[in-house]
Design a protein around this motif. Structure first.
Motif, PDB file in Angstrom:
ATOM      1  N   HIS A  46       0.864  -1.184   0.000  1.00 47.21           N
ATOM      2  CA  HIS A  46       0.000   0.000   0.000  1.00 47.21           C
ATOM      3  C   HIS A  46       0.899   1.231   0.000  1.00 47.21           C
ATOM      4  N   ARG A  56      -2.294  10.772  -3.151  1.00 40.39           N
ATOM      5  CA  ARG A  56      -2.874   9.526  -3.679  1.00 40.39           C
ATOM      6  C   ARG A  56      -2.543   8.394  -2.722  1.00 40.39           C
ATOM      7  N   GLU A  57      -3.462   7.435  -2.652  1.00 38.78           N
ATOM      8  CA  GLU A  57      -3.198   6.162  -1.994  1.00 38.78           C
ATOM      9  C   GLU A  57      -3.598   5.079  -2.967  1.00 38.78           C
ATOM     10  N   PHE A  58      -2.761   4.062  -3.066  1.00 37.88           N
ATOM     11  CA  PHE A  58      -3.029   2.982  -4.011  1.00 37.88           C
ATOM     12  C   PHE A  58      -2.242   1.754  -3.601  1.00 37.88           C
ATOM     13  N   GLU A  59      -2.557   0.643  -4.244  1.00 42.61           N
ATOM     14  CA  GLU A  59      -1.838  -0.598  -3.980  1.00 42.61           C
ATOM     15  C   GLU A  59      -1.136  -1.074  -5.237  1.00 42.61           C
ATOM     16  N   THR A  60      -0.021  -1.760  -5.016  1.00 39.97           N
ATOM     17  CA  THR A  60       0.719  -2.363  -6.114  1.00 39.97           C
ATOM     18  C   THR A  60       0.843  -3.857  -5.868  1.00 39.97           C
ATOM     19  N   THR A  75       0.018  -1.390 -10.643  1.00 44.91           N
ATOM     20  CA  THR A  75      -0.933  -0.906  -9.662  1.00 44.91           C
ATOM     21  C   THR A  75      -2.208  -1.723  -9.788  1.00 44.91           C
ATOM     22  N   GLY A  77      -6.471  -1.475  -8.759  1.00 44.79           N
ATOM     23  CA  GLY A  77      -7.476  -0.449  -8.497  1.00 44.79           C
ATOM     24  C   GLY A  77      -7.536   0.564  -9.625  1.00 44.79           C
ATOM     25  N   SER A  79      -7.507   4.298  -9.143  1.00 42.77           N
ATOM     26  CA  SER A  79      -7.061   5.673  -8.944  1.00 42.77           C
ATOM     27  C   SER A  79      -5.725   5.993  -9.601  1.00 42.77           C
ATOM     28  N   VAL A  80      -4.812   5.059  -9.653  1.00 42.77           N
ATOM     29  CA  VAL A  80      -3.483   5.272 -10.238  1.00 42.77           C
ATOM     30  C   VAL A  80      -3.213   4.113 -11.174  1.00 42.77           C
ATOM     31  N   LYS A  81      -2.759   4.423 -12.373  1.00 45.61           N
ATOM     32  CA  LYS A  81      -2.506   3.376 -13.363  1.00 45.61           C
ATOM     33  C   LYS A  81      -1.057   3.456 -13.840  1.00 45.61           C
TER      34      LYS A  81
END
Length: 151
Positions: A46, A56-60, A75, A77, A79-81
């Motif tokens: 995370h 931003r918060e995102f998972e990889t 990534t 989700g 929100s971030v690609k």
């Protein structure tokens, strides 16, 4: 989609470089804009970032891991690609080339504008320079170099 490829040579053996890169929680020490990386399990992390005022918060998810050779991620989700790889090439007993490749799909006006200005390339180059100082200082026993907040 934008692609950035940057390399840097570090005066540290490939095993040490790879092992340090695989310690995601240390990324805020040399990656500008990365506030926290928390390892969730052996493949997922995370991230909490703040770049150009945008939080931003995102998972990889790690999708490939080759000891002393490569780490690849994407990534998860919406929100971030982005996807990326970091390749490690031994250039001798105590020297390693680190090559980062990132593919990034900007979303929203601010990200699209930053993309057109080449901000991602500047960011990756700076992060690799800070990583070089960080890993070389660690290997020399001097402790970590300046954090991203110091440069």
């Amino acid at each position: 989609m934008s692609t950035v490829v940057e390399s840097i040579d570090v005066e540290v053996p490939v095993r040490v470089v790879y092992d340090q890169w695989a310690t995601f929680e240390d990324f805020p020490k040399f990656m500008e804009g990365v506030e926290e990386v928390r390892q969730l399990d052996d493949r997922h992390a995370h991230w909490r970032t703040r770049i150009a005022g945008l939080s931003r918060e995102f998972e990889t998810e790690v999708i490939e891991r080759v000891p002393d050779g490569r780490v690849a991620w994407r990534t998860t989700g919406e929100s971030v690609k982005h996807t990326g790889t970091v390749d490690f090439e031994a250039l001798g007993a105590a020297r390693t080339r680190v090559t980062m490749t990132m593919d990034f799909r900007p979303t929203g006006f601010a990200e699209k504008a930053a993309d057109k200005l080449g901000v991602l390339g500047v960011q990756v180059r700076g992060d690799l320079r800070r990583f070089k100082r960080f890993i070389e200082d660690l290997a020399a026993g001097a402790g970590p170099g300046p954090s991203s907040k110091d440069t």
